[in-house]
Design an enzyme around this catalytic site. Structure first.
Site, PDB file in Angstrom:
ATOM      1  N   LYS A 155      73.636 -50.373 -72.373  1.00 45.54           N
ATOM      2  CA  LYS A 155      73.658 -49.227 -71.299  1.00 45.54           C
ATOM      3  C   LYS A 155      75.078 -49.476 -70.452  1.00 45.54           C
ATOM      4  CE  LYS A 155      71.835 -46.450 -68.544  1.00 45.54           C
ATOM      5  NZ  LYS A 155      70.779 -45.163 -68.697  1.00 45.54           N
ATOM      6  N   ASP A 182      67.141 -49.589 -67.173  1.00 48.73           N
ATOM      7  CA  ASP A 182      66.664 -49.157 -68.509  1.00 48.73           C
ATOM      8  C   ASP A 182      66.751 -50.459 -69.526  1.00 48.73           C
ATOM      9  OD1 ASP A 182      66.502 -46.777 -67.959  1.00 48.73           O
ATOM     10  OD2 ASP A 182      68.553 -46.422 -67.923  1.00 48.73           O
ATOM     11  N   LYS A 210      65.833 -40.878 -73.229  1.00 46.69           N
ATOM     12  CA  LYS A 210      67.193 -41.783 -73.628  1.00 46.69           C
ATOM     13  C   LYS A 210      66.867 -43.009 -73.961  1.00 46.69           C
ATOM     14  CE  LYS A 210      70.416 -40.837 -70.794  1.00 46.69           C
ATOM     15  NZ  LYS A 210      69.797 -39.790 -69.964  1.00 46.69           N
ATOM     16  N   THR A 211      66.112 -43.528 -73.081  1.00 45.16           N
ATOM     17  CA  THR A 211      65.920 -45.242 -73.145  1.00 45.16           C
ATOM     18  C   THR A 211      64.807 -45.240 -74.000  1.00 45.16           C
ATOM     19  OG1 THR A 211      66.717 -45.322 -70.852  1.00 45.16           O
ATOM     20  CG2 THR A 211      65.256 -47.007 -71.721  1.00 45.16           C
ATOM     21  N   HIS A 212      63.652 -44.332 -73.822  1.00 45.23           N
ATOM     22  CA  HIS A 212      62.585 -44.423 -74.715  1.00 45.23           C
ATOM     23  C   HIS A 212      62.876 -44.190 -76.488  1.00 45.23           C
ATOM     24  CE1 HIS A 212      58.236 -44.095 -75.305  1.00 45.23           C
ATOM     25  NE2 HIS A 212      58.204 -43.239 -76.139  1.00 45.23           N
TER      26      HIS A 212
END
Length: 209
Positions: free
Chosen positions: A36, A45, A19-21
Protein backbone atom coordinates in the site's frame (compact mmCIF):
# COMPACT_ATOMS: atom_id res chain seq x y z
CA UNK A 1 2.32 -18.54 -16.36
CA UNK A 2 6.08 -18.10 -16.92
CA UNK A 3 6.10 -14.35 -17.44
CA UNK A 4 4.29 -11.76 -15.33
CA UNK A 5 4.03 -8.02 -15.03
CA UNK A 6 6.78 -6.95 -12.66
CA UNK A 7 4.73 -4.29 -10.85
CA UNK A 8 1.26 -2.82 -11.28
CA UNK A 9 -1.02 -0.24 -9.69
CA UNK A 10 -4.48 -0.91 -8.31
CA UNK A 11 -6.49 2.28 -8.74
CA UNK A 12 -10.09 2.99 -7.77
CA UNK A 13 -12.89 4.97 -9.37
CA UNK A 14 -13.82 6.26 -5.91
CA UNK A 15 -13.27 5.62 -2.20
CA UNK A 16 -14.40 2.26 -0.77
CA UNK A 17 -15.05 0.53 -4.08
CA UNK A 18 -13.20 -2.67 -3.12
CA UNK A 19 -9.54 -2.11 -4.06
CA UNK A 20 -8.23 -3.97 -1.01
CA UNK A 21 -10.77 -6.78 -1.42
CA UNK A 22 -9.67 -7.20 -5.02
CA UNK A 23 -5.97 -6.86 -4.16
CA UNK A 24 -6.07 -9.76 -1.71
CA UNK A 25 -7.64 -12.03 -4.32
CA UNK A 26 -5.21 -10.91 -7.02
CA UNK A 27 -2.20 -11.53 -4.77
CA UNK A 28 -3.54 -15.00 -4.02
CA UNK A 29 -4.31 -15.77 -7.66
CA UNK A 30 -0.98 -14.64 -9.10
CA UNK A 31 1.38 -14.96 -6.07
CA UNK A 32 2.04 -11.21 -5.86
CA UNK A 33 3.40 -9.25 -2.92
CA UNK A 34 1.07 -6.58 -1.51
CA UNK A 35 2.18 -2.96 -0.98
CA UNK A 36 0.00 0.00 0.00
CA UNK A 37 1.68 3.21 -1.11
CA UNK A 38 0.09 5.36 1.58
CA UNK A 39 -2.07 4.20 4.49
CA UNK A 40 -4.35 6.59 6.36
CA UNK A 41 -6.15 5.51 9.54
CA UNK A 42 -6.83 2.11 11.04
CA UNK A 43 -7.58 -0.74 10.78
CA UNK A 44 -5.10 -0.75 7.92
CA UNK A 45 -5.55 -2.25 4.48
CA UNK A 46 -2.49 -4.39 5.20
CA UNK A 47 -4.39 -5.95 8.09
CA UNK A 48 -7.39 -6.58 5.87
CA UNK A 49 -5.28 -8.31 3.22
CA UNK A 50 -3.67 -10.45 5.93
CA UNK A 51 -7.11 -11.49 7.17
CA UNK A 52 -8.37 -12.39 3.70
CA UNK A 53 -5.18 -13.95 2.32
CA UNK A 54 -2.97 -15.05 5.25
CA UNK A 55 -0.17 -16.39 3.05
CA UNK A 56 0.30 -13.22 1.00
CA UNK A 57 3.58 -11.39 1.57
CA UNK A 58 2.93 -7.81 2.70
CA UNK A 59 5.48 -4.99 2.64
CA UNK A 60 5.20 -1.90 4.91
CA UNK A 61 3.56 1.17 3.39
CA UNK A 62 5.81 3.95 2.14
CA UNK A 63 3.96 6.28 4.51
CA UNK A 64 1.40 5.63 7.25
CA UNK A 65 -0.81 8.36 8.69
CA UNK A 66 -2.82 7.87 11.87
CA UNK A 67 -5.61 10.18 10.72
CA UNK A 68 -8.46 8.48 8.83
CA UNK A 69 -8.86 11.29 6.32
CA UNK A 70 -7.49 12.52 3.02
CA UNK A 71 -3.67 12.61 3.30
CA UNK A 72 -3.51 16.38 2.79
CA UNK A 73 -5.63 16.71 5.96
CA UNK A 74 -3.83 13.98 7.91
CA UNK A 75 -0.40 15.45 7.26
CA UNK A 76 -1.58 18.79 8.64
CA UNK A 77 -3.04 17.29 11.82
CA UNK A 78 0.09 15.19 12.36
CA UNK A 79 2.46 18.07 11.57
CA UNK A 80 4.20 16.18 8.76
CA UNK A 81 6.05 17.67 5.81
CA UNK A 82 6.74 15.40 2.86
CA UNK A 83 6.70 15.39 -0.92
CA UNK A 84 4.34 12.64 -1.99
CA UNK A 85 6.07 12.21 -5.34
CA UNK A 86 9.17 11.05 -3.45
CA UNK A 87 7.46 8.08 -1.77
CA UNK A 88 9.47 4.98 -2.61
CA UNK A 89 8.14 1.82 -4.23
CA UNK A 90 10.09 -1.30 -3.24
CA UNK A 91 12.22 -2.81 -5.99
CA UNK A 92 10.36 -6.10 -5.84
CA UNK A 93 9.16 -8.33 -8.64
CA UNK A 94 5.49 -9.29 -8.83
CA UNK A 95 4.48 -6.33 -6.67
CA UNK A 96 0.90 -5.09 -6.40
CA UNK A 97 0.77 -1.38 -5.46
CA UNK A 98 -2.58 -0.33 -4.03
CA UNK A 99 -3.35 3.39 -4.22
CA UNK A 100 -5.78 5.19 -1.91
CA UNK A 101 -9.23 6.59 -2.71
CA UNK A 102 -9.73 7.66 -6.31
CA UNK A 103 -6.88 8.69 -8.59
CA UNK A 104 -7.36 12.41 -7.83
CA UNK A 105 -7.31 11.90 -4.06
CA UNK A 106 -4.70 14.28 -2.59
CA UNK A 107 -1.35 12.67 -1.84
CA UNK A 108 0.08 15.68 0.00
CA UNK A 109 -0.70 19.39 -0.01
CA UNK A 110 0.22 19.82 -3.71
CA UNK A 111 -0.09 16.49 -5.49
CA UNK A 112 -2.65 13.76 -6.16
CA UNK A 113 -2.17 10.04 -6.69
CA UNK A 114 -2.63 10.75 -10.40
CA UNK A 115 0.46 12.96 -10.31
CA UNK A 116 2.31 10.09 -8.66
CA UNK A 117 1.46 7.52 -11.31
CA UNK A 118 2.41 10.00 -14.03
CA UNK A 119 5.80 10.42 -12.35
CA UNK A 120 6.22 6.68 -11.73
CA UNK A 121 4.44 4.94 -14.63
CA UNK A 122 3.37 1.31 -14.40
CA UNK A 123 0.46 -0.70 -15.82
CA UNK A 124 -2.76 -0.48 -13.82
CA UNK A 125 -5.97 -2.27 -12.98
CA UNK A 126 -8.94 -0.01 -12.23
CA UNK A 127 -11.45 -1.22 -9.63
CA UNK A 128 -15.07 -0.10 -9.35
CA UNK A 129 -18.40 -1.19 -7.99
CA UNK A 130 -22.05 -0.62 -8.86
CA UNK A 131 -23.82 2.46 -7.48
CA UNK A 132 -25.73 5.45 -8.81
CA UNK A 133 -23.13 7.60 -10.55
CA UNK A 134 -20.55 4.87 -11.03
CA UNK A 135 -20.55 5.24 -14.82
CA UNK A 136 -19.50 8.86 -14.48
CA UNK A 137 -16.69 7.92 -12.08
CA UNK A 138 -15.57 5.05 -14.32
CA UNK A 139 -15.43 7.16 -17.47
CA UNK A 140 -13.67 10.09 -15.78
CA UNK A 141 -11.05 7.76 -14.30
CA UNK A 142 -10.39 5.90 -17.53
CA UNK A 143 -10.31 9.13 -19.53
CA UNK A 144 -7.66 10.57 -17.21
CA UNK A 145 -5.64 7.35 -17.55
CA UNK A 146 -6.13 6.95 -21.30
CA UNK A 147 -2.41 7.20 -22.11
CA UNK A 148 -1.47 4.56 -19.54
CA UNK A 149 -1.52 0.77 -20.03
CA UNK A 150 -4.79 -0.38 -18.41
CA UNK A 151 -5.04 -4.12 -17.87
CA UNK A 152 -8.77 -4.18 -17.14
CA UNK A 153 -11.64 -2.61 -15.27
CA UNK A 154 -12.66 -4.95 -12.43
CA UNK A 155 -16.15 -4.49 -10.99
CA UNK A 156 -16.99 -5.82 -7.52
CA UNK A 157 -20.29 -7.70 -7.61
CA UNK A 158 -22.84 -7.80 -4.82
CA UNK A 159 -26.26 -9.43 -4.60
CA UNK A 160 -27.84 -6.00 -4.06
CA UNK A 161 -26.54 -4.57 -7.35
CA UNK A 162 -29.17 -3.16 -9.69
CA UNK A 163 -28.88 -2.59 -13.46
CA UNK A 164 -25.47 -4.31 -13.48
CA UNK A 165 -25.85 -5.74 -16.99
CA UNK A 166 -26.93 -2.40 -18.44
CA UNK A 167 -24.01 -0.62 -16.76
CA UNK A 168 -21.55 -3.21 -18.06
CA UNK A 169 -22.94 -2.99 -21.57
CA UNK A 170 -22.58 0.79 -21.71
CA UNK A 171 -19.10 0.86 -20.16
CA UNK A 172 -17.77 -1.87 -22.46
CA UNK A 173 -19.21 -0.16 -25.53
CA UNK A 174 -17.98 3.30 -24.58
CA UNK A 175 -14.49 2.52 -23.28
CA UNK A 176 -13.44 -0.65 -25.17
CA UNK A 177 -11.60 -1.59 -21.95
CA UNK A 178 -11.79 -5.24 -20.80
CA UNK A 179 -14.35 -5.52 -17.98
CA UNK A 180 -14.25 -8.44 -15.57
CA UNK A 181 -15.94 -9.16 -12.25
CA UNK A 182 -15.00 -10.29 -8.78
CA UNK A 183 -17.64 -11.57 -6.39
CA UNK A 184 -17.61 -10.56 -2.72
CA UNK A 185 -15.83 -13.35 -0.84
CA UNK A 186 -14.60 -14.38 2.61
CA UNK A 187 -11.36 -16.00 3.73
CA UNK A 188 -13.07 -19.37 3.35
CA UNK A 189 -14.05 -18.71 -0.26
CA UNK A 190 -10.81 -16.95 -1.27
CA UNK A 191 -9.46 -19.89 -3.27
CA UNK A 192 -12.57 -20.02 -5.44
CA UNK A 193 -12.56 -16.25 -6.00
CA UNK A 194 -8.84 -16.26 -6.83
CA UNK A 195 -9.20 -19.12 -9.32
CA UNK A 196 -12.04 -17.37 -11.15
CA UNK A 197 -10.07 -14.12 -11.20
CA UNK A 198 -7.03 -15.89 -12.62
CA UNK A 199 -9.09 -17.36 -15.45
CA UNK A 200 -10.61 -13.98 -16.34
CA UNK A 201 -7.50 -11.81 -16.06
CA UNK A 202 -4.75 -14.03 -17.44
CA UNK A 203 -5.49 -13.30 -21.13
CA UNK A 204 -5.32 -9.54 -20.53
CA UNK A 205 -2.09 -9.82 -18.54
CA UNK A 206 -0.51 -11.71 -21.43
CA UNK A 207 -1.56 -8.97 -23.86
CA UNK A 208 0.57 -6.44 -21.94
CA UNK A 209 3.69 -8.62 -21.76
Amino acid sequence: MNTMLRQLYIAGIHTDVGKTHFSAAFCKAFSYTYFKLLQAGSPTDEQRVKELSPNTEILPSALTLRTAASPHIGRKYENLTYNGLHLKIPQSDKLLIELAGGIFTPLDDKHTFFDYILAHPRPAIVVGRYYLGCINHILLTLHAMQNMPILALVMLKDTKDTHRDEIDEFVRSYTKIPLVHIQSYTTQSLDSAANKLSCELTPYIQELL
